[in-house]
Write a protein that holds these residues in place. Structure first.
Motif: not given
Length: 239
Positions: A35-44
């Motif tokens: 969920l963090a990977n999908r919700s934080v802008p710029g996350s790879r």
């Protein structure tokens, strides 16, 4: 295939709907990372580091690269995820190419295609702390708004992880107590058999079980279970 970005509010709501009695701690950690990977802008990529004492390990990750970058820090015993786990703060590495605090790790990350990172401290409980590690594919991938989203998500995730960890610990303790009760029951049964056969006191019966345990290099519980099983097998059948 890259997953579409999720709204941070929707991701937090999804996390809040998780029932701890229907999910394992490992599943919870994986859900947090995803969920963090999908919700934080710029996350790879995202990983979750847990630290107990001086030992750190990656409990969940969205890619092997994230896990490898974490493990390099554990081996060297230094890096942003470890520092953030100790302080509970947010540590930002805007550009791996000019990072001077952990130059060896930054060089390794840059060579692997990771150009920036965020480490959000997760103070789960006294004995276990951790970090939410967010890796970006470009320099300065996380603007102030993205950092704020990551911090809000990290704060919510810390509560969820703390609850999941507590639930997991309580469940494990309950299992251990049930096992201890079963062990005690079979030992008491074996003591009763010995007392009946030898006309001895409970202390003497247990001493005999302990001696057999030492002589045969087996646990007292296993010795007792074998004795009870033989007694049941030797009992005359009715009918």
């Amino acid at each position: 295939m890259t997953q579409p970005r999720a709204d941070a509010a929707d991701a937090l709501a999804e996390l809040g709907r998780i029932r701890l009695d229907e999910i394992t701690l490992d599943d919870m950690l994986h859900r947090v990372a995803t969920l963090a990977n999908r919700s934080v802008p710029g996350s790879r990529d995202v990983s979750v580091t847990l630290v107990r004492g001086r030992a750190g390990w990656t409990a969940a990750f969205t890619s092997e690269l994230a896990r490898e970058l974490d493990e390099w820090q554990y081996e060297q015993q230094r890096g942003p995820c470890l520092d953030a786990s100790v302080s509970g703060d947010t540590i930002s590495v805007p550009d791996m190419a000019v990072e001077q605090r952990w130059p060896g790790w930054a060089q390794r990350a840059g060579a692997a295609g990771v150009a920036s990172s965020l480490s959000i401290g997760l103070p789960i409980q006294q004995s276990v702390v951790g970090t939410l590690n967010v890796y970006g594919g470009s320099a300065n991938a996380f603007d102030p708004a993205a950092i704020e989203v990551a911090e809000h998500f990290g704060a919510y995730a810390a509560v969820a992880l703390a609850n999941a960890h507590s639930y997991d610990s309580v469940a494990a303790l309950a299992g251990q107590m049930q096992e201890a009760m079963r062990n005690r029951a079979v030992i008491e049964q074996a003591k009763g058999i010995i007392m009946g056969e030898r006309r001895c006191a409970p202390e003497e019966a247990f001493a005999l079980l302990s001696k057999i345990s030492q002589d045969t290099n087996r646990k007292v519980r296993d010795v007792a279970a074998a004795l009870v099983a033989r007694a049941v097998e030797g009992r005359p059948r009715r009918g």
